[in-house]
Design a protein around this motif. Structure first.
Motif, PDB file in Angstrom:
ATOM      1  N   VAL A   1       0.836  -1.210   0.000  1.00  0.00           N
ATOM      2  CA  VAL A   1       0.000   0.000   0.000  1.00  0.00           C
ATOM      3  C   VAL A   1       0.867   1.255   0.000  1.00  0.00           C
ATOM      4  CG1 VAL A   1      -1.687   1.331   1.338  1.00  0.00           C
ATOM      5  CG2 VAL A   1      -1.975  -1.132   1.065  1.00  0.00           C
ATOM      6  N   ASP A   2       1.935   1.246   0.790  1.00  0.00           N
ATOM      7  CA  ASP A   2       2.838   2.407   0.822  1.00  0.00           C
ATOM      8  C   ASP A   2       3.451   2.667  -0.552  1.00  0.00           C
ATOM      9  OD1 ASP A   2       2.341   2.736   3.497  1.00  0.00           O
ATOM     10  OD2 ASP A   2       4.250   1.893   4.173  1.00  0.00           O
ATOM     11  N   LEU A   3       3.681   1.595  -1.311  1.00  0.00           N
ATOM     12  CA  LEU A   3       4.358   1.731  -2.601  1.00  0.00           C
ATOM     13  C   LEU A   3       3.413   2.174  -3.710  1.00  0.00           C
ATOM     14  CD1 LEU A   3       7.068   1.332  -4.101  1.00  0.00           C
ATOM     15  CD2 LEU A   3       6.347  -1.031  -4.537  1.00  0.00           C
ATOM     16  N   ILE A   4       2.235   1.543  -3.815  1.00  0.00           N
ATOM     17  CA  ILE A   4       1.364   1.806  -4.974  1.00  0.00           C
ATOM     18  C   ILE A   4       0.014   2.405  -4.616  1.00  0.00           C
ATOM     19  CG2 ILE A   4       2.488  -0.011  -6.297  1.00  0.00           C
ATOM     20  CD1 ILE A   4       0.048  -1.767  -5.872  1.00  0.00           C
ATOM     21  N   GLY A   5      -0.248   2.597  -3.326  1.00  0.00           N
ATOM     22  CA  GLY A   5      -1.510   3.188  -2.905  1.00  0.00           C
ATOM     23  C   GLY A   5      -2.585   2.141  -2.658  1.00  0.00           C
ATOM     24  N   PRO A   6      -3.607   2.495  -1.871  1.00  0.00           N
ATOM     25  CA  PRO A   6      -4.635   1.519  -1.514  1.00  0.00           C
ATOM     26  C   PRO A   6      -5.474   1.033  -2.684  1.00  0.00           C
ATOM     27  CG  PRO A   6      -5.203   3.704  -0.683  1.00  0.00           C
ATOM     28  CD  PRO A   6      -3.797   3.775  -1.165  1.00  0.00           C
ATOM     29  N   GLY A   7      -5.762   1.911  -3.653  1.00  0.00           N
ATOM     30  CA  GLY A   7      -6.595   1.506  -4.780  1.00  0.00           C
ATOM     31  C   GLY A   7      -5.956   0.423  -5.622  1.00  0.00           C
ATOM     32  N   ALA A   8      -4.720   0.655  -6.044  1.00  0.00           N
ATOM     33  CA  ALA A   8      -4.016  -0.329  -6.864  1.00  0.00           C
ATOM     34  C   ALA A   8      -3.733  -1.598  -6.071  1.00  0.00           C
ATOM     35  CB  ALA A   8      -2.711   0.267  -7.393  1.00  0.00           C
ATOM     36  N   ALA A   9      -3.439  -1.447  -4.773  1.00  0.00           N
ATOM     37  CA  ALA A   9      -3.181  -2.621  -3.938  1.00  0.00           C
ATOM     38  C   ALA A   9      -4.431  -3.490  -3.827  1.00  0.00           C
ATOM     39  CB  ALA A   9      -2.706  -2.191  -2.552  1.00  0.00           C
ATOM     40  N   LYS A  10      -5.595  -2.878  -3.637  1.00  0.00           N
ATOM     41  CA  LYS A  10      -6.842  -3.642  -3.576  1.00  0.00           C
ATOM     42  C   LYS A  10      -7.113  -4.358  -4.886  1.00  0.00           C
ATOM     43  CE  LYS A  10      -9.113  -0.626  -0.191  1.00  0.00           C
ATOM     44  NZ  LYS A  10     -10.198   0.391   0.007  1.00  0.00           N
ATOM     45  N   ASP A  11      -6.851  -3.699  -5.995  1.00  0.00           N
ATOM     46  CA  ASP A  11      -7.051  -4.305  -7.310  1.00  0.00           C
ATOM     47  C   ASP A  11      -6.240  -5.597  -7.424  1.00  0.00           C
ATOM     48  OD1 ASP A  11      -7.302  -4.940 -10.007  1.00  0.00           O
ATOM     49  OD2 ASP A  11      -6.066  -3.284 -10.694  1.00  0.00           O
ATOM     50  N   LEU A  12      -4.944  -5.505  -7.150  1.00  0.00           N
ATOM     51  CA  LEU A  12      -4.081  -6.677  -7.293  1.00  0.00           C
ATOM     52  C   LEU A  12      -4.414  -7.749  -6.261  1.00  0.00           C
ATOM     53  CD1 LEU A  12      -0.596  -5.009  -7.924  1.00  0.00           C
ATOM     54  CD2 LEU A  12      -2.197  -5.915  -9.601  1.00  0.00           C
ATOM     55  N   PHE A  13      -4.737  -7.330  -5.039  1.00  0.00           N
ATOM     56  CA  PHE A  13      -4.960  -8.293  -3.972  1.00  0.00           C
ATOM     57  C   PHE A  13      -6.316  -8.987  -4.108  1.00  0.00           C
ATOM     58  CE2 PHE A  13      -3.592 -10.087  -0.083  1.00  0.00           C
ATOM     59  CZ  PHE A  13      -4.709 -10.282   0.704  1.00  0.00           C
ATOM     60  N   PHE A  14      -7.369  -8.239  -4.409  1.00  0.00           N
ATOM     61  CA  PHE A  14      -8.704  -8.837  -4.474  1.00  0.00           C
ATOM     62  C   PHE A  14      -8.894  -9.695  -5.718  1.00  0.00           C
ATOM     63  CE2 PHE A  14     -10.594  -5.055  -1.894  1.00  0.00           C
ATOM     64  CZ  PHE A  14     -10.017  -5.564  -0.745  1.00  0.00           C
ATOM     65  N   THR A  15      -8.284  -9.310  -6.831  1.00  0.00           N
ATOM     66  CA  THR A  15      -8.478 -10.062  -8.075  1.00  0.00           C
ATOM     67  C   THR A  15      -7.472 -11.187  -8.253  1.00  0.00           C
ATOM     68  OG1 THR A  15      -7.029  -8.635  -9.401  1.00  0.00           O
ATOM     69  CG2 THR A  15      -9.352  -7.972  -9.206  1.00  0.00           C
ATOM     70  N   ALA A  16      -6.294 -11.059  -7.647  1.00  0.00           N
ATOM     71  CA  ALA A  16      -5.186 -12.010  -7.820  1.00  0.00           C
ATOM     72  C   ALA A  16      -4.753 -12.099  -9.279  1.00  0.00           C
ATOM     73  CB  ALA A  16      -5.560 -13.403  -7.288  1.00  0.00           C
TER      74      ALA A  16
END
Length: 219
Positions: free
Chosen positions: A165-180
């Motif tokens: 999250v610190d690196l790419i922000g919460p939005g992009a992190a959620k995208d990668l994490f929730f979708t895999a």
């Protein structure tokens, strides 16, 4: 010879053959060497990293530490789950793996000198964690990056999620994490997950640009 001089002149020797290490000028290379499993990380591989970094911290020759994977197919493809067939029957053994992984990742994250991840091929799960623990990430444009925890039904460390999250922000992190979902090196660069990307055949030259810059700059 004082202790610091002795440390500086000592060769770099890994505690396992599945992690290679060598000094090239002012750059210490640490290479994950488990190509049969796409450089998936086993306990002995995690354990090998902190001692090498402790030695490098006291070595005035070292300006940069580069992490890479053996061959062109993978940087790190995640955990070496083959060892878990027996380990999962022993809860303490699994906890030990998690503890060693955390110690190793934090030793990279907190290392006082610049660190760089050189990403070719697969960079999956724990591989992403290693990469984002580094200061700089260089990736081949056709590299494959993914965080498959949601697909596999696995938990995720707070420290690793915070780094993401610190690196790419919460939005992009959620995208990668929730979708895999899997992304290539170019999209990873656009998201800020990697610092720079280039054609696979140009990656060694790009790395040389960084190793030379670190050697030429002031300590």
């Amino acid at each position: 010879m004082n202790q610091t001089t002795a440390l500086s002149s000592a060769p770099y020797q890994s505690s396992t053959e599945r992690v290679r290490s060598w000094l090239d000028g002012s750059t210490l290379h640490i290479r994950f060497n488990n190509p049969a499993r796409h450089n998936a990380l086993s306990v002995d591989m995690w354990e090998a990293v902190p001692p090498l970094l402790r030695q490098a911290a006291d070595d005035d020759r070292v300006r940069l530490v580069v992490f890479s994977g053996e061959g062109d197919k993978a940087f790190v493809s995640g955990a070496d789950i083959s060892q878990f067939e027996d380990m999962r029957a022993a809860q303490e053994a699994v906890k030990r793996y998690e503890a060693m992984a955390e110690e190793s990742l934090m030793s990279i994250h907190d290392f006082a000198k610049p660190t760089l991840a050189l990403i070719k091929g697969y960079c999956i799960g724990g591989g992403v964690n290693v990469a984002i623990s580094c200061d700089i990430r260089l990736a081949a444009s056709n590299a494959v990056l993914s965080i498959p925890a949601a697909r596999l039904g696995l938990g995720y460390r707070y420290s690793a999620m915070k780094n993401l999250v610190d690196l790419i922000g919460p939005g992009a992190a959620k995208d990668l994490f929730f979708t895999a979902r899997r992304i290539d090196g170019e999209e990873a660069r656009a998201l800020g997950l990697v610092t720079r990307s280039c054609a696979p055949e140009a990656l060694d030259a790009l790395l040389a640009e960084y190793t030379q810059a670190m050697a030429d700059n002031a300590p």
